[in-house]
Design a protein around this motif. Structure first.
Motif, PDB file in Angstrom:
ATOM      1  N   VAL A  51      -6.397  -1.590  -2.858  1.00  0.00           N
ATOM      2  CA  VAL A  51      -6.737  -0.182  -2.889  1.00  0.00           C
ATOM      3  C   VAL A  51      -7.198   0.275  -1.507  1.00  0.00           C
ATOM      4  N   PHE A  52      -6.541   1.295  -0.980  1.00  0.00           N
ATOM      5  CA  PHE A  52      -7.066   1.952   0.205  1.00  0.00           C
ATOM      6  C   PHE A  52      -8.176   2.880  -0.272  1.00  0.00           C
ATOM      7  N   ARG A  53      -9.380   2.616   0.164  1.00  0.00           N
ATOM      8  CA  ARG A  53     -10.544   3.309  -0.361  1.00  0.00           C
ATOM      9  C   ARG A  53     -10.628   4.736   0.167  1.00  0.00           C
ATOM     10  N   ALA A  54     -10.958   5.669  -0.708  1.00  0.00           N
ATOM     11  CA  ALA A  54     -11.156   7.054  -0.301  1.00  0.00           C
ATOM     12  C   ALA A  54     -12.576   7.272   0.204  1.00  0.00           C
ATOM     13  N   SER A  55     -13.488   6.413  -0.198  1.00  0.00           N
ATOM     14  CA  SER A  55     -14.883   6.528   0.229  1.00  0.00           C
ATOM     15  C   SER A  55     -15.176   5.480   1.301  1.00  0.00           C
ATOM     16  N   THR A  62     -12.585 -12.594   4.306  1.00  0.00           N
ATOM     17  CA  THR A  62     -11.180 -12.608   4.702  1.00  0.00           C
ATOM     18  C   THR A  62     -10.284 -12.143   3.574  1.00  0.00           C
ATOM     19  N   ARG A  63     -10.607 -12.521   2.361  1.00  0.00           N
ATOM     20  CA  ARG A  63      -9.746 -12.231   1.221  1.00  0.00           C
ATOM     21  C   ARG A  63     -10.147 -10.983   0.444  1.00  0.00           C
ATOM     22  N   SER A  64     -11.040 -10.185   1.010  1.00  0.00           N
ATOM     23  CA  SER A  64     -11.450  -8.971   0.294  1.00  0.00           C
ATOM     24  C   SER A  64     -11.673  -7.798   1.243  1.00  0.00           C
ATOM     25  N   CYS A  65     -10.829  -7.659   2.251  1.00  0.00           N
ATOM     26  CA  CYS A  65     -10.912  -6.488   3.131  1.00  0.00           C
ATOM     27  C   CYS A  65     -10.428  -5.263   2.363  1.00  0.00           C
ATOM     28  N   TRP A  66     -11.251  -4.241   2.324  1.00  0.00           N
ATOM     29  CA  TRP A  66     -10.861  -2.996   1.683  1.00  0.00           C
ATOM     30  C   TRP A  66     -10.723  -1.938   2.759  1.00  0.00           C
ATOM     31  N   PRO A  67      -9.502  -1.470   3.014  1.00  0.00           N
ATOM     32  CA  PRO A  67      -9.308  -0.521   4.112  1.00  0.00           C
ATOM     33  C   PRO A  67      -9.683   0.909   3.760  1.00  0.00           C
ATOM     34  N   TYR A  94       6.279  -4.658   0.924  1.00  0.00           N
ATOM     35  CA  TYR A  94       5.356  -5.488   1.710  1.00  0.00           C
ATOM     36  C   TYR A  94       4.121  -5.887   0.909  1.00  0.00           C
ATOM     37  N   ASP A  95       3.605  -5.014   0.072  1.00  0.00           N
ATOM     38  CA  ASP A  95       2.602  -5.329  -0.948  1.00  0.00           C
ATOM     39  C   ASP A  95       1.348  -5.990  -0.383  1.00  0.00           C
ATOM     40  N   LEU A  96       0.494  -5.198   0.249  1.00  0.00           N
ATOM     41  CA  LEU A  96      -0.778  -5.716   0.760  1.00  0.00           C
ATOM     42  C   LEU A  96      -1.701  -6.208  -0.346  1.00  0.00           C
ATOM     43  N   ALA A  97      -1.403  -5.867  -1.599  1.00  0.00           N
ATOM     44  CA  ALA A  97      -2.233  -6.325  -2.715  1.00  0.00           C
ATOM     45  C   ALA A  97      -2.254  -7.847  -2.813  1.00  0.00           C
ATOM     46  N   ARG A  98      -1.234  -8.512  -2.260  1.00  0.00           N
ATOM     47  CA  ARG A  98      -1.214  -9.981  -2.285  1.00  0.00           C
ATOM     48  C   ARG A  98      -2.368 -10.578  -1.501  1.00  0.00           C
TER      49      ARG A  98
END
Length: 198
Positions: free
Chosen positions: A73-77, A39-44, A64-68
């Motif tokens: 990081v929105f992943r490129a890979s 839940t606390r580590s979704c990487w989009p 809005y700061d999704l980093a909270r």
């Protein structure tokens, strides 16, 4: 326990951090700990295709700061991501690419369909646009709007987080083989009468 400034009483302190678990990290079961961590580590992995992508970028920006929420990081890979946010219309030509990116993501993986174009084709009722991304990938949460604002996207993400934490999404996938298909309400002030494609 002494009163800490900004945290209130001891019950409020217990709700922070690992206090969200039914037990704690010593007495909790492994499934609860894994779901809590997921839940606390979704990487989009972003899949911004049209105007909804601008609103998705705004959700990651300073206001809005999704980093909270562990989503810095929105992943490129796709191999480093477990959440796909499909933002915008999906053309028939782009559908195989979207499926390939989805297949390369690590398991378990989740999908949010952002906006009416991704969810149902929107105003583009023609042969060139996929009439719902759920024809290509299993969708867990639908965020309505044209385009949905950052508030609606964050509400979709929080709904997804809650379902991951309870383990409900994996149960539904085991039973049906498809995404959860949860539809949320808009949170950005738009009304159904003012949105395009509704």
């Amino acid at each position: 326990m002494p009163h800490l400034p900004g945290l209130g009483d001891t019950n409020e302190i217990a709700e922070h951090g690992l206090g969200g678990l039914e037990h704690n990290f010593i007495t909790g079961n492994v499934e609860s700990l894994v779901n809590w961590a997921r839940t606390r580590s979704c990487w989009p992995a972003t899949f911004g295709l049209a105007c909804c992508a601008i609103e998705m970028m705004a959700a990651g920006a300073a206001h809005y700061d999704l980093a909270r929420y562990g989503m810095e990081v929105f992943r490129a890979s796709p191999r480093q991501a477990d959440l796909m946010i499909v933002a915008g219309r999906v053309s028939q030509k782009m559908a195989p690419v979207l499926r390939q990116v989805y297949d390369q993501m690590m398991e378990p993986k989740w999908v949010i369909s952002m906006g009416v174009c991704a969810s149902s084709g929107g105003m583009f009722n023609n042969y060139a646009i996929v009439q719902g991304v759920d024809q290509v990938v299993p969708v867990d949460v639908y965020a309505p709007g044209c385009p949905p604002g950052p508030e609606t996207l964050m509400h979709a993400i929080f709904t997804l987080h809650e379902q991951i934490h309870t383990g409900e999404l994996l149960k539904r996938r085991d039973e049906t083989g498809a995404g959860a298909g949860l539809v949320i309400e808009q949170r950005d002030g738009q009304t159904a009468g003012l949105t395009i494609g509704s």
